[in-house]
Each structure stands twice: as C-alpha cells, then as structure tokens.
Design an enzyme around this catalytic site. Structure first.
Site, short mmCIF file in Angstrom:
data_model
loop_
_atom_site.label_atom_id
_atom_site.label_comp_id
_atom_site.label_asym_id
_atom_site.label_seq_id
_atom_site.Cartn_x
_atom_site.Cartn_y
_atom_site.Cartn_z
N TYR A 1 9.08 74.84 11.05
CA TYR A 1 10.06 74.14 11.79
C TYR A 1 10.35 72.92 10.28
O TYR A 1 10.76 72.56 9.56
CB TYR A 1 10.88 73.91 12.99
CG TYR A 1 11.94 73.53 12.48
CD1 TYR A 1 13.52 73.96 12.06
CD2 TYR A 1 12.56 72.02 12.70
CE1 TYR A 1 14.85 73.37 12.22
CE2 TYR A 1 13.93 71.66 13.04
CZ TYR A 1 14.72 72.28 12.67
OH TYR A 1 16.70 72.09 12.46
N SER B 1 17.06 66.99 8.99
CA SER B 1 16.50 66.87 10.82
C SER B 1 15.34 66.05 10.84
O SER B 1 14.23 66.01 9.87
CB SER B 1 15.81 68.37 11.29
OG SER B 1 15.14 67.78 12.54
P1 NAP Z 1 23.31 76.53 15.64
O1 NAP Z 1 24.63 76.62 16.41
O2 NAP Z 1 22.25 77.94 16.35
O3 NAP Z 1 23.89 76.95 14.05
C1 NAP Z 1 22.89 77.86 13.43
C2 NAP Z 1 23.75 78.37 12.04
O4 NAP Z 1 22.86 78.59 10.57
C3 NAP Z 1 25.18 78.94 12.87
O5 NAP Z 1 25.69 79.39 12.18
C4 NAP Z 1 24.14 80.61 11.70
O6 NAP Z 1 25.11 81.72 11.34
C5 NAP Z 1 23.33 80.26 10.70
N1 NAP Z 1 22.20 80.84 9.83
C6 NAP Z 1 21.22 80.53 10.61
N2 NAP Z 1 20.33 81.33 9.17
C7 NAP Z 1 21.53 81.85 8.52
C8 NAP Z 1 21.33 82.91 7.00
N3 NAP Z 1 20.25 82.95 6.68
N4 NAP Z 1 22.42 82.84 6.46
C9 NAP Z 1 23.28 82.33 6.74
N5 NAP Z 1 24.02 81.69 8.43
C10 NAP Z 1 22.95 81.57 8.60
O7 NAP Z 1 22.69 75.48 15.22
P2 NAP Z 1 23.12 74.15 14.62
O8 NAP Z 1 22.68 73.08 15.70
O9 NAP Z 1 24.25 73.79 14.59
O10 NAP Z 1 22.49 74.22 13.11
C11 NAP Z 1 22.20 73.98 12.38
C12 NAP Z 1 21.71 73.17 11.12
O11 NAP Z 1 21.16 71.99 11.79
C13 NAP Z 1 20.23 73.17 11.20
O12 NAP Z 1 20.06 74.04 9.74
C14 NAP Z 1 19.63 73.32 11.90
O13 NAP Z 1 18.04 73.09 11.87
C15 NAP Z 1 19.52 71.39 11.96
N6 NAP Z 1 19.57 70.75 13.26
C16 NAP Z 1 19.70 71.17 14.71
C17 NAP Z 1 18.59 69.67 15.14
C18 NAP Z 1 20.14 70.19 17.02
O14 NAP Z 1 19.10 69.86 17.44
N7 NAP Z 1 20.98 71.02 17.05
C19 NAP Z 1 18.74 69.26 15.32
C20 NAP Z 1 18.01 68.66 13.82
C21 NAP Z 1 18.96 69.88 12.58
P3 NAP Z 1 24.45 83.14 12.04
O15 NAP Z 1 23.30 83.08 12.54
O16 NAP Z 1 26.11 83.69 12.10
O17 NAP Z 1 23.81 83.45 10.47
#
Ligand code: NAP
Length: 244
Positions: free
Chosen positions: A154, A141
């Site tokens: 985080y 991130s």
């Molecule tokens: P999201 O829509 O909330 O997706 C997160 C995914 O991670 C979900 O599929 C969730 O699935 C899964 N997950 C979380 N904990 C888990 C666990 N213990 N075991 C298996 N699956 C797990 O958010 P996203 O933005 O796509 O996030 C993806 C990545 O991008 C993350 O690492 C996040 O930190 C990073 N990120 C996001 C942003 C942003 O602004 N959105 C910015 C920078 C980085 P289940 O709940 O079904 O397990």
C-alpha cells in the site's frame, strides 16, 4: 463557503461509492458543481446520484480497467464537454506483513491505487485543456510519506503516486492545470482489508480519526483557490495521530 466560481464546474470523483469520495460528491454538489460519481458498486453511486439530483451523473467504472475508464470519460465528454476537477480518490488498502502477503493482493492495490490514477489522469487531461483553474487532485496518504509496517505494498503505491504527481506538475503547470495531492491520516471509512473490524475501530477511536467530510473540505479548499494558486500538497491528520 459557497463560491460563485464553483457553480456549474464539472468534477469527476472516483471511488464515490463510500467514504471520502461520497462525502466529496455531496460537498461539491452542495456548492453547485456538477459531479460525476464513479465506482464499481453501481447501486451505491446510482442512489447517490439520484439523491444529488440533476447535477450528478453516476458512471460505473473500475479504474483499474482502461476500457472502463475510457468509457467513463467518453460519457463525461458527451454530457459536459470537459472536466474542471479530477479527484483521483479510488483506492484500496490490504494489510499483511510483506513476507506473508499474496501477489494477488499486491496487484489489486497497484491496479486501483496507481494504474487507476494513471488511467484516469491520462483520459482527463485532454478534457481539461483551456479550462481555467482545472485541477487534478489525488488522494495519497500519510502512508505515501512514511512506511508503515503491515502496509508495505500500500505504501509503495502511495509513494509512487507522489512521484507521479511531482513530475506531472512540471508537465502541466505551463498549461495552467493544477496538480495537487491530499495525504490523509486515519479516516473513518470502509477502507482497510484484512484488518479486523474491531482492531480498526479501536485504532480509529484511539486517534479520534478524521471524518470523510474533513478530507472533502481539504479538497474543496484547494480547488476553490484562484486559478493562479496551486495548493501543492495537503497533509491532514487527526490531531492525536502521532505516527506514522
Ligand atoms: P472507502 O470507503 O473504502 O472508499 C474507497 C472507494 O474507492 C470506494 O468508493 C471504492 O468503490 C473505490 N474503489 C476502490 N477500488 C476501485 C477501483 N478499482 N475502481 C473504482 N473504484 C474503486 O475508503 P476511503 O478511506 O474513502 O478511501 C479513499 C482514498 O483514501 C483511498 O485512495 C485510500 O487509500 C485513501 N486513504 C484512506 C485513509 C483512511 O484511513 N480511510 C487514509 C489515507 C488515505 P467500489 O468498491 O464501489 O469500486
């Protein structure tokens, strides 16, 4: 881009039940890759795999649980015999000032964002040996490059992922396994606990936040390079996101 070199290659995508992981599964499947979609919400990944067809396999797994991760990679070995791409994408973000935050929330973030990456990477490496252009790509991130008030734990998990990757790259490079990081800024997804929906929406609107597909494209770009090329890090932000 529809690259013959991608046809039939095997990707394991964690956190594929929503957001960046789901968009990446769709994009890679459209390139002819075989995708293993993993997350805890079985209904979501089963529906996604059904939609993507024969080249998709859904495996319910909590990346924080080493036994479930072992089970995931056992399934992958049985079905495909190996892995070309591990996309460590699963993660959670829980907002709070550190002084008010709860140890259970620290643990949830460390378990998913750091332990999950370690578990999956450790299980995947033996399945990547000898596969040309194999790659481990992890979603960090911009919060893994800069501290952000309200997101201290985080940020700590994402800084840790960066350090892990920097060392891992030096362990695996000679074996031809590529180790790559993607560091997104704000993306329209379900991510962000303990922030009101309204606050998150107006923040993302104000920045014209990225779409999940934008990050998926960054992953595809890095993986589709010739095997000799390591795209070491990609920082991808909304143009209007000036901070952090
Ligand atoms: P999201 O829509 O909330 O997706 C997160 C995914 O991670 C979900 O599929 C969730 O699935 C899964 N997950 C979380 N904990 C888990 C666990 N213990 N075991 C298996 N699956 C797990 O958010 P996203 O933005 O796509 O996030 C993806 C990545 O991008 C993350 O690492 C996040 O930190 C990073 N990120 C996001 C942003 C942003 O602004 N959105 C910015 C920078 C980085 P289940 O709940 O079904 O397990």
């Amino acid at each position: 881009m529809n690259d013959q070199r991608l046809q039939g290659r095997v990707a394991v995508i964690t956190g594929a039940s929503s957001g960046i992981g789901e968009a990446t599964a769709r994009l890679l499947a459209a390139q002819g890759m075989q995708v293993v979609v993993a997350a805890r919400r079985s209904d979501r990944i089963e529906a996604l795999a059904a939609e993507l067809g024969d080249n998709a396999l859904a495996v319910t797994a909590d990346v924080a649980d080493i036994e479930q991760v072992t089970g995931l990679f056992d399934r992958v070995r049985e079905r495909f015999g190996g892995v070309d791409l591990l996309f460590n994408n699963a993660g959670v973000g829980i907002s709070d000032t550190f002084a008010e935050s709860a140890p259970a929330d620290w643990k949830a973030q460390i378990d998913s964002n750091l332990m999950g990456v370690l578990h999956c990477t450790h299980a995947a490496i033996p399945l990547m040996q000898g596969r040309e252009g194999a790659m481990i790509s992890t979603v960090s991130s911009v919060g893994g490059r800069h501290g952000v008030a309200g997101w201290a734990v985080y940020c700590a998990t994402k800084f840790a992922v960066n350090g892990f990757h920097e060392a891992l790259r030096k362990e695996l490079g000679e074996q031809g396994i590529r180790v790559s990081l993607i560091q997104p800024g704000a993306v329209w997804t379900e991510w962000g606990d303990k922030v009101s929906e309204d606050a998150m929406r107006s923040y993302r609107e104000s920045l014209d936040a990225l779409h999940s597909e934008d990050v998926a494209q960054a992953l595809l770009y890095s993986f589709a390079q010739p095997a000799r090329v390591l795209v070491n890090e990609i920082v991808v932000r909304p143009v209007r996101q000036l901070l952090p």
